[in-house]
Scaffold this motif. Structure first.
Motif, short mmCIF file in Angstrom:
data_model
loop_
_atom_site.label_atom_id
_atom_site.label_comp_id
_atom_site.label_asym_id
_atom_site.label_seq_id
_atom_site.Cartn_x
_atom_site.Cartn_y
_atom_site.Cartn_z
N CYS A 1 -6.25 4.23 9.91
CA CYS A 1 -7.29 5.24 10.16
C CYS A 1 -8.64 4.61 10.52
CB CYS A 1 -7.47 6.13 8.93
SG CYS A 1 -6.08 7.18 8.58
N GLY A 2 -9.18 3.82 9.60
CA GLY A 2 -10.53 3.25 9.82
C GLY A 2 -10.59 2.43 11.10
N PRO A 3 -9.69 1.41 11.25
CA PRO A 3 -9.75 0.58 12.46
C PRO A 3 -9.63 1.41 13.75
CG PRO A 3 -8.41 -0.49 10.80
CD PRO A 3 -8.77 0.84 10.23
N LEU A 4 -8.74 2.40 13.79
CA LEU A 4 -8.59 3.19 15.03
C LEU A 4 -9.81 4.08 15.25
CD1 LEU A 4 -4.81 4.21 15.00
CD2 LEU A 4 -5.94 2.46 16.39
N LEU A 5 -10.37 4.63 14.18
CA LEU A 5 -11.56 5.47 14.35
C LEU A 5 -12.71 4.63 14.91
CD1 LEU A 5 -11.44 7.71 11.14
CD2 LEU A 5 -11.07 8.43 13.51
N HIS A 6 -12.84 3.40 14.42
CA HIS A 6 -13.91 2.54 14.95
C HIS A 6 -13.68 2.20 16.42
CE1 HIS A 6 -16.29 1.95 11.43
NE2 HIS A 6 -15.28 1.49 10.71
N ARG A 7 -12.44 1.90 16.75
CA ARG A 7 -12.18 1.41 18.12
C ARG A 7 -12.07 2.52 19.15
NH1 ARG A 7 -9.74 -4.40 18.48
NH2 ARG A 7 -10.39 -4.14 20.63
N LEU A 8 -11.43 3.63 18.73
CA LEU A 8 -11.11 4.67 19.72
C LEU A 8 -11.83 5.99 19.46
CD1 LEU A 8 -7.22 4.14 19.72
CD2 LEU A 8 -8.87 3.11 21.28
N GLY A 9 -12.32 6.18 18.23
CA GLY A 9 -12.97 7.44 17.89
C GLY A 9 -11.98 8.50 17.42
N HIS A 10 -10.69 8.17 17.46
CA HIS A 10 -9.68 9.12 16.97
C HIS A 10 -8.46 8.34 16.48
CE1 HIS A 10 -7.17 8.55 20.55
NE2 HIS A 10 -8.33 8.44 21.18
N ALA A 11 -7.60 9.02 15.71
CA ALA A 11 -6.38 8.37 15.20
C ALA A 11 -5.36 9.45 14.89
CB ALA A 11 -6.70 7.59 13.92
N PHE A 12 -4.08 9.14 15.13
CA PHE A 12 -3.02 10.05 14.70
C PHE A 12 -2.14 9.28 13.72
CE2 PHE A 12 1.23 11.80 14.80
CZ PHE A 12 0.94 13.08 14.36
N ILE A 13 -1.93 9.83 12.55
CA ILE A 13 -1.17 9.13 11.51
C ILE A 13 0.09 9.94 11.20
CG2 ILE A 13 -1.28 8.20 9.15
CD1 ILE A 13 -3.32 6.95 11.15
N PRO A 14 1.29 9.38 11.47
CA PRO A 14 2.52 10.11 11.18
C PRO A 14 2.77 10.18 9.67
CG PRO A 14 3.04 7.90 11.92
CD PRO A 14 1.55 8.04 12.00
N GLY A 15 3.74 10.98 9.24
CA GLY A 15 4.08 11.08 7.81
C GLY A 15 4.42 9.71 7.24
N LEU A 16 4.05 9.48 5.98
CA LEU A 16 4.24 8.15 5.38
C LEU A 16 5.59 8.01 4.69
CD1 LEU A 16 0.80 7.58 3.66
CD2 LEU A 16 1.47 7.04 6.00
N GLY A 17 6.01 6.76 4.50
CA GLY A 17 7.20 6.48 3.71
C GLY A 17 6.80 5.77 2.41
N GLY A 18 7.56 4.74 2.06
CA GLY A 18 7.30 4.04 0.80
C GLY A 18 8.27 4.54 -0.26
N CYS A 19 8.21 3.92 -1.42
CA CYS A 19 9.19 4.23 -2.46
C CYS A 19 8.97 5.58 -3.10
CB CYS A 19 9.14 3.13 -3.53
SG CYS A 19 9.94 1.64 -2.98
N ASP A 20 10.08 6.23 -3.39
CA ASP A 20 10.04 7.56 -4.02
C ASP A 20 10.00 7.37 -5.54
OD1 ASP A 20 10.26 10.15 -4.63
OD2 ASP A 20 12.34 10.39 -3.99
N ILE A 21 8.79 7.13 -6.05
CA ILE A 21 8.64 6.82 -7.48
C ILE A 21 7.59 7.72 -8.12
CG2 ILE A 21 9.47 4.43 -7.49
CD1 ILE A 21 6.76 3.47 -6.68
N GLY A 22 7.20 8.74 -7.38
CA GLY A 22 6.17 9.68 -7.84
C GLY A 22 5.70 10.46 -6.62
#
Ligand SMILES: CC(=O)N[C@H]1[C@@H](OP(=O)(O)OP(=O)(O)OC[C@H]2O[C@@H](n3ccc(=O)[nH]c3=O)[C@H](O)[C@@H]2O)O[C@H](CO)[C@@H](O)[C@@H]1O
Ligand SMILES: C=C(OP(=O)(O)O)C(=O)O
Length: 446
Positions: A106-127
C-alpha cells in the motif's frame, strides 16, 4: 476430513541427527523485497531462501514493473524498481489469498503511483487476522480506501503526511505498514506501541541503508522523519529464528541432535531459555547452534506466547509436540492468535493428552480471555505417540505434525505438505539429510 493429494509417508521412531542450514527469515525477506519498491535505484538482497512466500512477492513485484533477477552469490536477488511507473498491471487477482504480504504494498504504491489495488490476503488460518489497524494507519497518512468485491482500492489524493499513531496492539504487520509508508511521507511520524520483533529491526536497517531516518526508543516508540527520495540497498537478511526453533523442537521430540547452521542466539534468547527449562541442551558457536536431547526426562513448563521480547507465537506449535514427551503438566497460554491450538486435536488422536480451555491459564489475562476462544492448553505427559493420518492445517501446525510423526511409533500419512514450503526451504531434503525415514509415494527422495 479434506485430504489433499500431496502426501508424505513418515516412518517414525528415528532420532533426527546431523546438520541443516537456515537462510533468511520468512518474516523479513518478503518485506525487504517490498521495500525495494520505494527506491529510485536497484537493491541487492542476500541470504534469500527459496520458499513460496518469496516466490509470491517476486511475482507481485514483477507485476508492478520491478525487475527481479538472481545476483552474483547463491541466494542473492537484485531488484530493480526503476520502471514501476510505466508498468501495465494485469492479473493481480491471481495473487489473492497467496500470503499476508500484499497489504504491505500500500504505502510504496501510494507514494509511487498515487493509487494501489490490494487483493484479498492469505496467510495461516490461526485466528480472524483482521487488517483494521493497517487501514486506520493509512487513512491517518491521508489515503482513501474503498472496499471492492475483489479487494481494496486505495488512493492518495496528495503526498501522504507524517502523523502520530498509537497501535491498539503491537502488530508486526501494522508496524511494517507504518514504516514503509512514513519513510517517504511529508514530515515526522511518531508510532507508539510498535512491534519490535528482530525482523522489524532488520527492516529498519534495510530502510536506513536506503536513506530513511528512523529512531527506535526503548518504549516501543518509533520516530520516522520522512525524506524526499530513497536509493537502493545491499543487505544480508537476518536468519530465520522461527525455522531454527522448529528444528530445535524436532531434535528434542525425536531424541535427536541437530546443528542448525545460521541460527543466532541474539534473536532466539527467549526460546533458548525455555528450551533449557524443558531440559533441552544447546551449544552456541559463531556459525550456528547445536540442539539436542541430553537423555533423561524432559520437564513440564508454563508457557505464554507474546510479542517480542516474549515467547514468539510461531515457536509455540512445534514446541508443544516436544512437551507431549515431558513429565507432568505443561500449561500453554496463546495470547497472540485466538485459534492457534486447534492443531492439538490431531496430536490427541496420536496418543497425546492435551486439553484446551477458554480461560487465560498460567498468569496474565489476555485479549481473548472473556471471548470464548479455546486459547489455553494443558499438556499432560509423557505420552507415547502412534502414527496416524494427518491433514496439515497451517504452516507451523504442519511442521508440528511432521515432528509428531517422526517421534511416533509406526507410519503416518501427512497430507497437504505443500503448505510447509511456504516457510521452510527444502524441508524434505533436510529431513532426509537428518536421517528421517520419509517417502513421497511414487517419487524418489534424497
Ligand atoms: C508474514 C509475517 O511476518 N507474519 C508474522 C506476523 O504476522 P502479522 O503481521 O499478520 O501479525 P500481527 O502482529 O499483525 O498480529 C498480531 C495480532 O494483532 C491482531 N491484528 C493485527 C492487525 C490488524 O490490523 N488488526 C489486528 O487485530 C491479529 O489478529 C493478531 O491477534 O507477525 C506474527 C506475530 O509475531 C507472526 O505470527 C507471523 O508469522
Ligand atoms: C503465522 C505465520 O505466518 P503468516 O503471517 O505468513 O501466516 C507463521 O509464519 O507462522
Amino acid at each position: 476430513m479434506t485430504v489433499n493429494d500431496d502426501v508424505l509417508l513418515v516412518h517414525g521412531g528415528t532420532p533426527l541427527e546431523g546438520e541443516i542450514r537456515v537462510r533468511g527469515a520468512k518474516n523479513l525477506v518478503p518485506k525487504a523485497m517490498v521495500a525495494a519498491l520505494l527506491g529510485s535505484e536497484p537493491s541487492r538482497l542476500r541470504n534469500v531462501p527459496d520458499i513460496r512466500d518469496v516466490r509470491v512477492v517476486r511475482g507481485l513485484l514483477q507485476l508492478h514493473g520491478v525487475t527481479v533477477r538472481p545476483g552474483e552469490e547463491p541466494g542473492e536477488l537484485v531488484l530493480d524498481p526503476t520502471r514501476v511507473e510505466s508498468a501495465n498491471v494485469a492479473d493481480i487477482d491471481a495473487h489473492a489469498g497467496s500470503s499476508r504480504i500484499p497489504i504491505l504494498f500500500c504505502g510504496p504504491l501510494l507514494h509511487r503511483l498515487g493509487h494501489a489495488f490490494i487483493p484479498g490476503l492469505g496467510g495461516c488460518d490461526i485466528g480472524g487476522r483482521p487488517i483494521d489497524f493497517h487501514f486506520d494507519v493509512l487513512r491517518q497518512f491521508g489515503a482513501t480506501i474503498e472496499k471492492r468485491a475483489d479487494g481494496q482500492y486505495l488512493e492518495a489524493p496528495q503526498r501522504l503526511r507524517g502523523t502520530k499513531i498509537r497501535l491498539p496492539y503491537p502488530s508486526v504487520g501494522a508496524t511494517e505498514q507504518v514504516l514503509l509508508t512514513a519513510v517517504l511521507a511529508e514530515g515526522v511520524t511518531e508510532l507508539s506501541n510498535a512491534a519490535v520483533e528482530p525482523e522489524i529491526e532488520d527492516l529498519i536497517c534495510v530502510l536506513q541503508k536506503m536513506g530513511a531516518i528512523i529512531a527506535m526508543d526503548t518504549d516501543r516508540t518509533i520516530r520516522i522523519t520522512g525524506v524526499e527520495k530513497l536509493g537502493g540497498y545491499t543487505h544480508r537478511a537476518l536468519p530465520d529464528r522461527l525455522e531454527a526453533a522448529s528444528w530445535a523442537s524436532a531434535a528434542l521430540a525425536t531424541n535427536g541432535n541437530i546443528y542448525v547452521r545460521g541460527a543466532q542466539q541474539r534473536s532466539m534468547m527467549t526460546f533458548l531459555n525455555t528450551y533449557r527449562k524443558v531440559g533441552g541442551a544447546f551449544e552456541i558457536d559463531d556459525e550456528g547452534i547445536r540442539f539436542w536431547h541430553p537423555g533423561g526426562q524432559l520437564k513440564s513448563i508454563a508457557l505464554e506466547t507474546d510479542v517480542h521480547p516474549g515467547f514468539q507465537t510461531d515457536w509455540q506449535q512445534p514446541l508443544v509436540v516436544a512437551l507431549t514427551q515431558a513429565t507432568g503438566l505443561s500449561i500453554i497460554h496463546e495470547t497472540v492468535y485466538e485459534s492457534r491450538l486447534g492443531f492439538t486435536s490431531a496430536l490427541n488422536q496420536m496418543g497425546a493428552h492435551i486439553q484446551l480451555y477458554r480461560e487465560c491459564l498460567g498468569g496474565s489475562a489476555c485479549r481473548f480471555g472473556a471471548r470464548n476462544f479455546l486459547h489455553s492448553a494443558v499438556v499432560s505427559g509423557p505420552t507415547k505417540l502412534q502414527g496416524a493420518d494427518l491433514v496439515i492445517p497451517d504452516l507451523r501446525g504442519g511442521f508440528s505434525y511432521l515432528i509428531a510423526a517422526l517421534a511416533a511409533e509406526g507410519t503416518s500419512r501427512v497430507h497437504g505438505i505443500e503448505l510447509i514450503n511456504r516457510g521452510y526451504e527444502n524441508f524434505m531434503e533436510k529431513l532426509v539429510e537428518l536421517g528421517a525415514k520419509v517417502e513421497l509415494p511414487g517419487k524418489a527422495l534424497g
